[in-house]
Design a protein around this motif. Structure first.
Motif, PDB file in Angstrom:
ATOM      1  N   SER A 293       0.835  -1.194   0.000  1.00 37.33           N
ATOM      2  CA  SER A 293       0.000   0.000   0.000  1.00 37.33           C
ATOM      3  C   SER A 293       0.878   1.254   0.000  1.00 37.33           C
ATOM      4  O   SER A 293       2.068   1.211   0.316  1.00 37.33           O
ATOM      5  CB  SER A 293      -0.913   0.004   1.232  1.00 37.33           C
ATOM      6  OG  SER A 293      -0.117   0.120   2.395  1.00 37.33           O
ATOM      7  N   SER A 294       0.269   2.369  -0.318  1.00 36.98           N
ATOM      8  CA  SER A 294       1.028   3.615  -0.399  1.00 36.98           C
ATOM      9  C   SER A 294       1.545   4.037   0.967  1.00 36.98           C
ATOM     10  O   SER A 294       2.617   4.640   1.077  1.00 36.98           O
ATOM     11  CB  SER A 294       0.168   4.717  -1.016  1.00 36.98           C
ATOM     12  OG  SER A 294      -0.976   4.935  -0.210  1.00 36.98           O
ATOM     13  N   SER A 295       0.823   3.712   2.024  1.00 34.79           N
ATOM     14  CA  SER A 295       1.293   4.094   3.365  1.00 34.79           C
ATOM     15  C   SER A 295       2.545   3.319   3.746  1.00 34.79           C
ATOM     16  O   SER A 295       3.461   3.867   4.374  1.00 34.79           O
ATOM     17  CB  SER A 295       0.186   3.878   4.402  1.00 34.79           C
ATOM     18  OG  SER A 295      -0.164   2.516   4.454  1.00 34.79           O
ATOM     19  N   SER A 296       2.646   2.058   3.348  1.00 33.78           N
ATOM     20  CA  SER A 296       3.849   1.280   3.669  1.00 33.78           C
ATOM     21  C   SER A 296       5.046   1.758   2.844  1.00 33.78           C
ATOM     22  O   SER A 296       6.179   1.742   3.329  1.00 33.78           O
ATOM     23  CB  SER A 296       3.604  -0.203   3.441  1.00 33.78           C
ATOM     24  OG  SER A 296       3.371  -0.467   2.071  1.00 33.78           O
ATOM     25  N   VAL A 297       4.806   2.202   1.608  1.00 34.57           N
ATOM     26  CA  VAL A 297       5.899   2.726   0.779  1.00 34.57           C
ATOM     27  C   VAL A 297       6.448   3.999   1.394  1.00 34.57           C
ATOM     28  O   VAL A 297       7.665   4.194   1.497  1.00 34.57           O
ATOM     29  CB  VAL A 297       5.413   2.978  -0.668  1.00 34.57           C
ATOM     30  CG1 VAL A 297       6.476   3.714  -1.471  1.00 34.57           C
ATOM     31  CG2 VAL A 297       5.062   1.668  -1.335  1.00 34.57           C
ATOM     32  N   ILE A 298       5.556   4.878   1.842  1.00 34.82           N
ATOM     33  CA  ILE A 298       5.993   6.127   2.469  1.00 34.82           C
ATOM     34  C   ILE A 298       6.751   5.831   3.753  1.00 34.82           C
ATOM     35  O   ILE A 298       7.776   6.448   4.049  1.00 34.82           O
ATOM     36  CB  ILE A 298       4.773   7.047   2.720  1.00 34.82           C
ATOM     37  CG1 ILE A 298       4.215   7.521   1.382  1.00 34.82           C
ATOM     38  CG2 ILE A 298       5.166   8.239   3.578  1.00 34.82           C
ATOM     39  CD1 ILE A 298       2.913   8.280   1.502  1.00 34.82           C
ATOM     40  N   LYS A 299       6.275   4.855   4.531  1.00 33.07           N
ATOM     41  CA  LYS A 299       6.931   4.476   5.776  1.00 33.07           C
ATOM     42  C   LYS A 299       8.333   3.930   5.505  1.00 33.07           C
ATOM     43  O   LYS A 299       9.303   4.284   6.196  1.00 33.07           O
ATOM     44  CB  LYS A 299       6.090   3.423   6.500  1.00 33.07           C
ATOM     45  CG  LYS A 299       6.610   3.028   7.839  1.00 33.07           C
ATOM     46  CD  LYS A 299       5.681   2.014   8.474  1.00 33.07           C
ATOM     47  CE  LYS A 299       6.237   1.538   9.801  1.00 33.07           C
ATOM     48  NZ  LYS A 299       5.385   0.501  10.393  1.00 33.07           N
ATOM     49  N   ASN A 300       8.489   3.101   4.471  1.00 31.03           N
ATOM     50  CA  ASN A 300       9.804   2.564   4.117  1.00 31.03           C
ATOM     51  C   ASN A 300      10.756   3.662   3.662  1.00 31.03           C
ATOM     52  O   ASN A 300      11.943   3.644   3.985  1.00 31.03           O
ATOM     53  CB  ASN A 300       9.674   1.498   3.034  1.00 31.03           C
ATOM     54  CG  ASN A 300       9.068   0.225   3.561  1.00 31.03           C
ATOM     55  OD1 ASN A 300       9.170  -0.075   4.744  1.00 31.03           O
ATOM     56  ND2 ASN A 300       8.413  -0.529   2.678  1.00 31.03           N
ATOM     57  N   ASN A 301      10.231   4.625   2.903  1.00 30.35           N
ATOM     58  CA  ASN A 301      11.076   5.729   2.448  1.00 30.35           C
ATOM     59  C   ASN A 301      11.554   6.570   3.624  1.00 30.35           C
ATOM     60  O   ASN A 301      12.697   7.018   3.653  1.00 30.35           O
ATOM     61  CB  ASN A 301      10.323   6.600   1.444  1.00 30.35           C
ATOM     62  CG  ASN A 301      10.167   5.909   0.108  1.00 30.35           C
ATOM     63  OD1 ASN A 301      10.890   4.967  -0.196  1.00 30.35           O
ATOM     64  ND2 ASN A 301       9.199   6.365  -0.676  1.00 30.35           N
ATOM     65  N   ARG A 302      10.689   6.801   4.603  1.00 29.84           N
ATOM     66  CA  ARG A 302      11.085   7.558   5.788  1.00 29.84           C
ATOM     67  C   ARG A 302      12.147   6.799   6.577  1.00 29.84           C
ATOM     68  O   ARG A 302      13.098   7.390   7.096  1.00 29.84           O
ATOM     69  CB  ARG A 302       9.871   7.820   6.674  1.00 29.84           C
ATOM     70  CG  ARG A 302       8.997   8.913   6.161  1.00 29.84           C
ATOM     71  CD  ARG A 302       7.892   9.220   7.127  1.00 29.84           C
ATOM     72  NE  ARG A 302       6.955  10.162   6.529  1.00 29.84           N
ATOM     73  CZ  ARG A 302       5.688  10.280   6.878  1.00 29.84           C
ATOM     74  NH1 ARG A 302       5.199   9.527   7.843  1.00 29.84           N
ATOM     75  NH2 ARG A 302       4.914  11.152   6.288  1.00 29.84           N
TER      76      ARG A 302
END
Length: 87
Positions: free
Chosen positions: A5-14
């Motif tokens: 999901s997009s929230s997990s991608v953003i979390k991984n990038n952070r």
């Protein structure tokens, strides 16, 4: 799926941004591709050097012009002599 999901991608990038041990994308100079800048000699830009080049070019241009005039005169003389012979 790759990212989820997009929230997990953003979390991984952070998390990647917070990780200081990872190798960052930094421009690194390689030793085998080292290119040296050209070193310009300031004497080349000297006005005397430019004047010498100008004189040489004028002399060469004058010699070339004289050769053109002589060859043109020879061709004209040949054409006139041929026309005079057949007239």
């Amino acid at each position: 799926m790759f990212g989820g999901s997009s929230s997990s991608v953003i979390k991984n990038n952070r998390n990647l941004l917070k990780n200081n041990k990872r190798e960052k994308f930094v421009y690194k100079r390689s030793k085998h591709n080292k290119v040296e800048k050209e070193k310009f000699d300031h004497l080349i830009l000297n006005t005397e050097y430019c004047q010498n080049i100008r004189k040489k070019m004028r002399k060469e241009h004058g010699i070339r012009r004289k050769k053109q005039i002589v060859s043109l005169l020879l061709v004209m003389f040949l054409l006139i002599s041929i026309l005079y012979y057949y007239s």
